[in-house]
Scaffold this active site. Structure first.
Site, PDB file in Angstrom:
ATOM      1  N   TYR A 101      -8.209  -1.134  -8.209  1.00 26.00           N
ATOM      2  CA  TYR A 101      -6.796  -0.708  -8.253  1.00 26.00           C
ATOM      3  C   TYR A 101      -6.351  -0.200  -6.885  1.00 26.00           C
ATOM      4  O   TYR A 101      -5.236  -0.483  -6.430  1.00 26.00           O
ATOM      5  CB  TYR A 101      -6.660   0.378  -9.321  1.00 26.00           C
ATOM      6  CG  TYR A 101      -5.256   0.872  -9.576  1.00 26.00           C
ATOM      7  CD1 TYR A 101      -4.370   0.134 -10.360  1.00 26.00           C
ATOM      8  CD2 TYR A 101      -4.819   2.092  -9.065  1.00 26.00           C
ATOM      9  CE1 TYR A 101      -3.089   0.597 -10.625  1.00 26.00           C
ATOM     10  CE2 TYR A 101      -3.542   2.563  -9.314  1.00 26.00           C
ATOM     11  CZ  TYR A 101      -2.683   1.816 -10.096  1.00 26.00           C
ATOM     12  OH  TYR A 101      -1.412   2.279 -10.348  1.00 26.00           O
ATOM     13  N   SER A 132       1.276   2.775  -5.524  1.00 23.94           N
ATOM     14  CA  SER A 132       0.629   3.964  -6.093  1.00 23.94           C
ATOM     15  C   SER A 132       0.119   4.833  -4.954  1.00 23.94           C
ATOM     16  O   SER A 132      -0.235   4.328  -3.877  1.00 23.94           O
ATOM     17  CB  SER A 132      -0.557   3.565  -6.967  1.00 23.94           C
ATOM     18  OG  SER A 132      -1.313   4.712  -7.328  1.00 23.94           O
TER      19      SER A 132
HETATM   20  N1  LIG Z   1       1.347   6.320 -14.464  1.00 26.80           N
HETATM   21  C1  LIG Z   1       0.854   6.598 -13.271  1.00 26.80           C
HETATM   22  O1  LIG Z   1       0.204   7.642 -13.066  1.00 26.80           O
HETATM   23  C2  LIG Z   1       1.087   5.658 -12.116  1.00 26.80           C
HETATM   24  C3  LIG Z   1       0.803   6.124 -10.832  1.00 26.80           C
HETATM   25  C4  LIG Z   1       1.007   5.292  -9.750  1.00 26.80           C
HETATM   26  C5  LIG Z   1       1.487   4.017  -9.960  1.00 26.80           C
HETATM   27  N2  LIG Z   1       1.754   3.582 -11.222  1.00 26.80           N
HETATM   28  C6  LIG Z   1       2.267   2.224 -11.353  1.00 26.80           C
HETATM   29  O2  LIG Z   1       3.495   2.259 -12.032  1.00 26.80           O
HETATM   30  C7  LIG Z   1       3.713   1.005 -12.691  1.00 26.80           C
HETATM   31  C8  LIG Z   1       4.117   1.263 -14.128  1.00 26.80           C
HETATM   32  O3  LIG Z   1       3.036   1.882 -14.786  1.00 26.80           O
HETATM   33  P1  LIG Z   1       3.231   2.914 -16.010  1.00 26.80           P
HETATM   34  O4  LIG Z   1       2.676   4.217 -15.581  1.00 26.80           O
HETATM   35  O5  LIG Z   1       4.611   2.846 -16.529  1.00 26.80           O
HETATM   36  O6  LIG Z   1       2.179   2.304 -17.026  1.00 26.80           O
HETATM   37  P2  LIG Z   1       2.364   1.699 -18.487  1.00 26.80           P
HETATM   38  O7  LIG Z   1       0.993   1.296 -18.892  1.00 26.80           O
HETATM   39  O8  LIG Z   1       3.144   2.633 -19.325  1.00 26.80           O
HETATM   40  O9  LIG Z   1       3.278   0.407 -18.205  1.00 26.80           O
HETATM   41  C9  LIG Z   1       2.788  -0.751 -17.595  1.00 26.80           C
HETATM   42  C10 LIG Z   1       3.474  -1.934 -18.255  1.00 26.80           C
HETATM   43  O10 LIG Z   1       3.061  -3.129 -17.589  1.00 26.80           O
HETATM   44  C11 LIG Z   1       2.818  -4.103 -18.571  1.00 26.80           C
HETATM   45  N3  LIG Z   1       1.867  -5.094 -18.094  1.00 26.80           N
HETATM   46  C12 LIG Z   1       0.559  -4.891 -17.808  1.00 26.80           C
HETATM   47  N4  LIG Z   1      -0.029  -6.041 -17.448  1.00 26.80           N
HETATM   48  C13 LIG Z   1       0.946  -6.984 -17.493  1.00 26.80           C
HETATM   49  C14 LIG Z   1       0.956  -8.376 -17.239  1.00 26.80           C
HETATM   50  N5  LIG Z   1      -0.168  -9.019 -16.848  1.00 26.80           N
HETATM   51  N6  LIG Z   1       2.115  -9.063 -17.391  1.00 26.80           N
HETATM   52  C15 LIG Z   1       3.251  -8.428 -17.783  1.00 26.80           C
HETATM   53  N7  LIG Z   1       3.298  -7.099 -18.043  1.00 26.80           N
HETATM   54  C16 LIG Z   1       2.152  -6.392 -17.900  1.00 26.80           C
HETATM   55  C17 LIG Z   1       2.233  -3.327 -19.748  1.00 26.80           C
HETATM   56  O11 LIG Z   1       2.332  -4.063 -20.967  1.00 26.80           O
HETATM   57  C18 LIG Z   1       3.062  -2.068 -19.731  1.00 26.80           C
HETATM   58  O12 LIG Z   1       4.211  -2.149 -20.549  1.00 26.80           O
HETATM   59  C19 LIG Z   1       2.404   0.217 -12.533  1.00 26.80           C
HETATM   60  O13 LIG Z   1       2.527  -0.704 -11.481  1.00 26.80           O
HETATM   61  C20 LIG Z   1       1.412   1.295 -12.183  1.00 26.80           C
HETATM   62  O14 LIG Z   1       0.304   0.766 -11.486  1.00 26.80           O
HETATM   63  C21 LIG Z   1       1.576   4.370 -12.298  1.00 26.80           C
END
Ligand SMILES: NC(=O)c1ccc[n+]([C@@H]2O[C@H](COP(=O)([O-])OP(=O)(O)OC[C@H]3O[C@@H](n4cnc5c(N)ncnc54)[C@H](O)[C@@H]3O)[C@@H](O)[C@H]2O)c1
Length: 241
Positions: A153, A139
């Site tokens: 985080y 991130s």
């Molecule tokens: N959306 C943003 O702004 C953003 C920015 C930077 C990084 N990220 C990173 O991108 C990745 C995907 O996030 P996203 O934005 O698609 O969010 P999201 O919440 O849509 O998806 C995250 C997924 O991870 C699953 N998950 C969470 N905890 C879990 C666990 N303990 N075991 C198995 N599955 C688990 C959730 O059920 C969900 O389906 C993450 O690593 C997040 O930290 C997101």
């Protein structure tokens, strides 16, 4: 074989029900991959969508904090060419909250230990077969403190940026590359109840999940064969390395 292709490859993606994970599944499928999709419960919806288009999809439901379940899955997949450690958890809380220490431990466990649970057996398997790709999802928070994220985080994702280099050094002599994508704010469920000052983003908008999924998929292809131990910033210019 075209370099920008995943034809004949099997890609494992965690967090596959989420915004970035499901889009990564779609992009990898478009590039020809077979998929192993994991989330807390089986990612049935995205699996059915892709199976209806003829994509070979296997699904599994478990918590990435469960070391045994993660190791069992990695052991029983018949083919494995690339792993996308995407599952993540980001509580938008205040470190003054009385229960914050519990949130701290959960956030570190999901975002850091969960990645290790997957990549300990995953890297070992790819090394033994002599080829493979690993992509961690970090991130912008781990690069420059984030736009709004809490410190648990930020610490977890900063740890991912260090871990990618440790993993890359282990994998590289065996033709296994390890890299990360560090997204900026992306329009997924994770940020659904948050507002961001888009004027502070040089591109003046959040990323779409597809704009994160495409670089992740690229790093899984042969086109990325000499990229090793990097964290690719995909954030609309918020942080320029
Ligand atoms: N959306 C943003 O702004 C953003 C920015 C930077 C990084 N990220 C990173 O991108 C990745 C995907 O996030 P996203 O934005 O698609 O969010 P999201 O919440 O849509 O998806 C995250 C997924 O991870 C699953 N998950 C969470 N905890 C879990 C666990 N303990 N075991 C198995 N599955 C688990 C959730 O059920 C969900 O389906 C993450 O690593 C997040 O930290 C997101």
């Amino acid at each position: 074989m075209m370099p920008f292709s995943l034809a004949g490859k099997t890609v494992l993606i965690t967090g596959a029900s989420g915004g970035i994970g499901s889009e990564t599944a779609r992009v990898c499928a478009q590039l020809g991959a077979r998929l192993v999709l994991v989330d807390l419960s089986e990612p049935v919806q995205i699996a059915q969508e892709l199976q209806a288009k003829g994509v070979n999809v296997q699904i599994a439901g478990f918590d990435v904090r469960d070391r045994r379940a993660t190791e069992d899955l990695v052991a029983q997949i018949p083919e494995l060419d690339a792993i996308v450690a995407n599952a993540g958890f980001c509580p938008w809380d205040d470190w003054n909250d009385p229960d914050w220490d519990d949130a701290f431990h959960k956030t570190i466990d999901v975002n850091a230990l969960g990645v290790i649970n997957l990549l300990r057996p995953g890297l070992d398997r790819l090394i033994r077969q002599g080829h493979g790709r690993i992509v961690l999802v970090s991130s912008v928070a781990g690069r420059m403190g984030g736009l709004k994220a809490s410190p648990h985080y930020v610490i977890a994702k900063g740890g991912i940026n260090a871990l990618v280099k440790w993993l890359a050094r282990k994998g590289a002599p065996h033709n296994v590359t390890v890299n990360a994508v560090a997204p900026g704010a992306t329009a997924t469920g994770m940020v659904a109840d948050q507002t961001f000052d888009e004027t502070a983003i040089p591109l003046r908008r959040l990323a779409t999940p597809q704009e994160i999924a495409q670089p992740i998929a690229f790093l899984c292809t042969d086109a990325a064969s000499y990229i090793c131990g990097t964290t690719l910033d995909v954030n609309g210019g918020v942080f320029m390395n």
